[in-house]
Design a protein around this motif. Structure first.
Motif, PDB file in Angstrom:
ATOM      1  N   ALA A   1      -4.072   4.686   4.734  1.00 14.72           N
ATOM      2  CA  ALA A   1      -3.404   4.574   3.663  1.00 14.72           C
ATOM      3  C   ALA A   1      -1.565   5.181   3.334  1.00 14.72           C
ATOM      4  CB  ALA A   1      -4.166   5.539   2.655  1.00 14.72           C
ATOM      5  N   GLY A   2      -1.276   4.233   4.152  1.00 15.21           N
ATOM      6  CA  GLY A   2       0.452   4.359   4.026  1.00 15.21           C
ATOM      7  C   GLY A   2       0.365   6.052   4.627  1.00 15.21           C
ATOM      8  N   MET A   3      -0.430   6.762   4.925  1.00 15.50           N
ATOM      9  CA  MET A   3      -0.389   8.062   4.737  1.00 15.50           C
ATOM     10  C   MET A   3       0.466   8.929   5.814  1.00 15.50           C
ATOM     11  SD  MET A   3      -3.941  10.445   5.948  1.00 15.50           S
ATOM     12  CE  MET A   3      -3.287  12.404   5.565  1.00 15.50           C
ATOM     13  N   SER A   4       1.918   9.640   5.042  1.00 16.90           N
ATOM     14  CA  SER A   4       3.109  10.285   5.933  1.00 16.90           C
ATOM     15  C   SER A   4       1.833  11.667   7.651  1.00 16.90           C
ATOM     16  CB  SER A   4       3.165  11.188   5.299  1.00 16.90           C
ATOM     17  OG  SER A   4       3.674  10.025   4.476  1.00 16.90           O
TER      18      SER A   4
ATOM     19  N   PHE B   1      -5.891   6.837  -3.138  1.00 19.62           N
ATOM     20  CA  PHE B   1      -4.980   7.825  -2.317  1.00 19.62           C
ATOM     21  C   PHE B   1      -5.622   9.895  -1.678  1.00 19.62           C
ATOM     22  CE2 PHE B   1      -2.112  11.005  -0.157  1.00 19.62           C
ATOM     23  CZ  PHE B   1      -2.198  10.090   1.441  1.00 19.62           C
TER      24      PHE B   1
ATOM     25  N   LYS C   1       2.357  11.005  -7.960  1.00 18.65           N
ATOM     26  CA  LYS C   1       1.127  10.123  -7.462  1.00 18.65           C
ATOM     27  C   LYS C   1       0.793  11.363  -6.875  1.00 18.65           C
ATOM     28  CE  LYS C   1      -0.724   6.894  -4.904  1.00 18.65           C
ATOM     29  NZ  LYS C   1      -0.613   5.898  -3.915  1.00 18.65           N
TER      30      LYS C   1
ATOM     31  N   ASP D   1      -6.065   3.835  -0.142  1.00 14.30           N
ATOM     32  CA  ASP D   1      -5.606   3.798  -0.967  1.00 14.30           C
ATOM     33  C   ASP D   1      -6.008   2.568  -1.906  1.00 14.30           C
ATOM     34  OD1 ASP D   1      -4.676   4.065  -3.542  1.00 14.30           O
ATOM     35  OD2 ASP D   1      -2.269   4.747  -1.926  1.00 14.30           O
TER      36      ASP D   1
ATOM     37  N   ARG E   1      -0.876  18.635   7.317  1.00 14.58           N
ATOM     38  CA  ARG E   1      -2.507  17.838   7.230  1.00 14.58           C
ATOM     39  C   ARG E   1      -2.925  17.492   9.037  1.00 14.58           C
ATOM     40  NH1 ARG E   1       0.403  12.465   4.147  1.00 14.58           N
ATOM     41  NH2 ARG E   1       0.168  13.322   1.572  1.00 14.58           N
TER      42      ARG E   1
ATOM     43  N   THR F   1       0.414  13.051  -3.342  1.00 17.63           N
ATOM     44  CA  THR F   1       1.279  12.687  -2.062  1.00 17.63           C
ATOM     45  C   THR F   1       2.609  13.588  -1.520  1.00 17.63           C
ATOM     46  OG1 THR F   1       2.844  11.508  -3.674  1.00 17.63           O
ATOM     47  CG2 THR F   1       0.561  10.052  -2.905  1.00 17.63           C
ATOM     48  N   GLU F   2       3.266  12.839  -0.715  1.00 16.28           N
ATOM     49  CA  GLU F   2       4.736  14.086  -0.416  1.00 16.28           C
ATOM     50  C   GLU F   2       5.735  13.330  -1.041  1.00 16.28           C
ATOM     51  OE1 GLU F   2       3.415  15.805   2.375  1.00 16.28           O
ATOM     52  OE2 GLU F   2       5.323  15.690   2.630  1.00 16.28           O
TER      53      GLU F   2
ATOM     54  N   PHE G   1      -0.636   0.353  -2.795  1.00 18.45           N
ATOM     55  CA  PHE G   1      -0.309   0.548  -2.463  1.00 18.45           C
ATOM     56  C   PHE G   1       1.000  -0.932  -1.669  1.00 18.45           C
ATOM     57  CE2 PHE G   1       1.540   4.092   0.740  1.00 18.45           C
ATOM     58  CZ  PHE G   1       2.554   5.158  -0.640  1.00 18.45           C
TER      59      PHE G   1
ATOM     60  N   TYR H   1       3.981   6.920   8.864  1.00 18.78           N
ATOM     61  CA  TYR H   1       2.266   6.723   8.829  1.00 18.78           C
ATOM     62  C   TYR H   1       2.371   6.788   9.511  1.00 18.78           C
ATOM     63  CZ  TYR H   1       4.194   4.747   4.313  1.00 18.78           C
ATOM     64  OH  TYR H   1       4.999   4.557   3.208  1.00 18.78           O
TER      65      TYR H   1
ATOM     66  N   ASP I   1       6.655   6.200  -1.895  1.00 11.89           N
ATOM     67  CA  ASP I   1       7.553   6.317  -1.335  1.00 11.89           C
ATOM     68  C   ASP I   1       8.315   4.894  -0.626  1.00 11.89           C
ATOM     69  OD1 ASP I   1       5.631   7.700  -0.428  1.00 11.89           O
ATOM     70  OD2 ASP I   1       4.737   7.072   1.442  1.00 11.89           O
TER      71      ASP I   1
END
Ligand code: GLN
Length: 270
Positions: A104-107, A87, A151, A46, A112, A154-155, A49, A232, A194
């Motif tokens: 990237a603080g990716m959930s 992101f 955003k 990102d 996914r 994003t989740e 973030f 994440y 988040d």
């Protein structure tokens, strides 16, 4: 990968080689670092973030994700270069195979997982709704008839979309967290983000006397058991780069054992 990116990647590698030769360590995008080995993994992230990745005054990136990746790369002896492209762009570049991984603080989500393989989880998160500290909006019910900022990709956007009919609000989409925050108090009364990232922004505002962060308050948050609570993970394309994923997992386990993981998180979160 576009020619421009290849040139950028190559010059990044050369830069890193010369820096290593001088014994200096560069931090941030555009430089390969972490250890020996021929391959330089291209990792997308990102562009803002905090505390996971954020630009410093000299435009290099820092944050929990950046430090974890660096510590893991050093532990496992691989070279990498980070591209802080935003992101949604990071995720779509990975999907297109233009980069080797995303941090990237990716959930980690079931959806996914159809396209990506994830590392072991490295951080627990939830999503929240926040508004300016002085706002009259104090709960999700107060969003009725209002517009909120979300955003893209994003989740937290997904959570907003899933409850907007119930609470009677509309959404406007932004491509990064910074522009989304700017919108709050303007055309949007609140934003969805988040929780650790929003909480960090609020605490930065308080500790820097308003120089950094945002004067926001959290008005709604999913519980850690909610479907929108997440962990994440580091992502690679499904079925590809299994060796990189293994290195990430092995390195993560090692830095957890050594105390380095805790040291990194503490550096940013106290
Ligand atoms: N954790 C969120 C997601 O994966 C947001 C990530 C981000 O904005 N960098 O959707």
């Amino acid at each position: 990968m576009k020619l421009k990116n290849i040139v950028a990647a190559l010059s990044g590698t050369l830069l890193a080689v010369s820096l290593v030769a001088c014994g200096a360590a560069a931090n941030g995008s555009g430089s390969a670092q972490g250890g020996s080995g021929d391959k330089t993994y291209i990792i997308a992230s990102d562009n803002g973030f905090a505390p996971f990745e954020f630009a410093q005054a000299d435009n290099t990136y820092t944050g929990i994700d950046m430090d974890l990746l660096d510590a893991i790369a050093k532990d496992q002896g691989f070279n990498y270069e980070v591209q802080n492209v935003g992101f949604k762009m990071a995720v779509s570049s990975l999907e297109a195979g233009q980069v080797d991984g995303v941090i990237a603080g990716m959930s980690i989500t079931e959806e996914r997982r159809e396209k990506f393989d994830f590392s072991d989880p490295y951080y627990d998160s939830t999503v929240c709704c926040a508004t300016t500290a002085d706002s009259e909006i104090n709960k999700l019910e107060d969003l009725n008839g209002k517009n909120v900022a979300v955003k893209d990709g994003t989740e937290s956007q997904k959570w907003a979309e899933s409850i907007k009919d119930k609470y009677g609000f509309t959404t406007t989409t932004f491509k990064d967290s910074a522009t989304m925050y700017q919108e709050v108090g303007g055309n949007s009364v609140a934003c969805f983000e988040d929780t650790p990232v929003m909480a960090y922004s609020i605490s930065q505002y308080k500790t820097t006397g308003g120089k950094e962060g945002k004067n926001f308050k959290i008005i709604g948050e999913v519980s850690p058991d909610d479907a929108f609570a997440s962990q994440y993970g580091f992502a690679v394309q499904k079925g590809k780069n299994t060796e990189l994923l293994k290195k990430f997992n092995d390195g993560l386990a090692n830095i957890k054992k050594s105390g380095k993981y805790e040291e990194i998180v503490k550096k940013y979160l106290g």
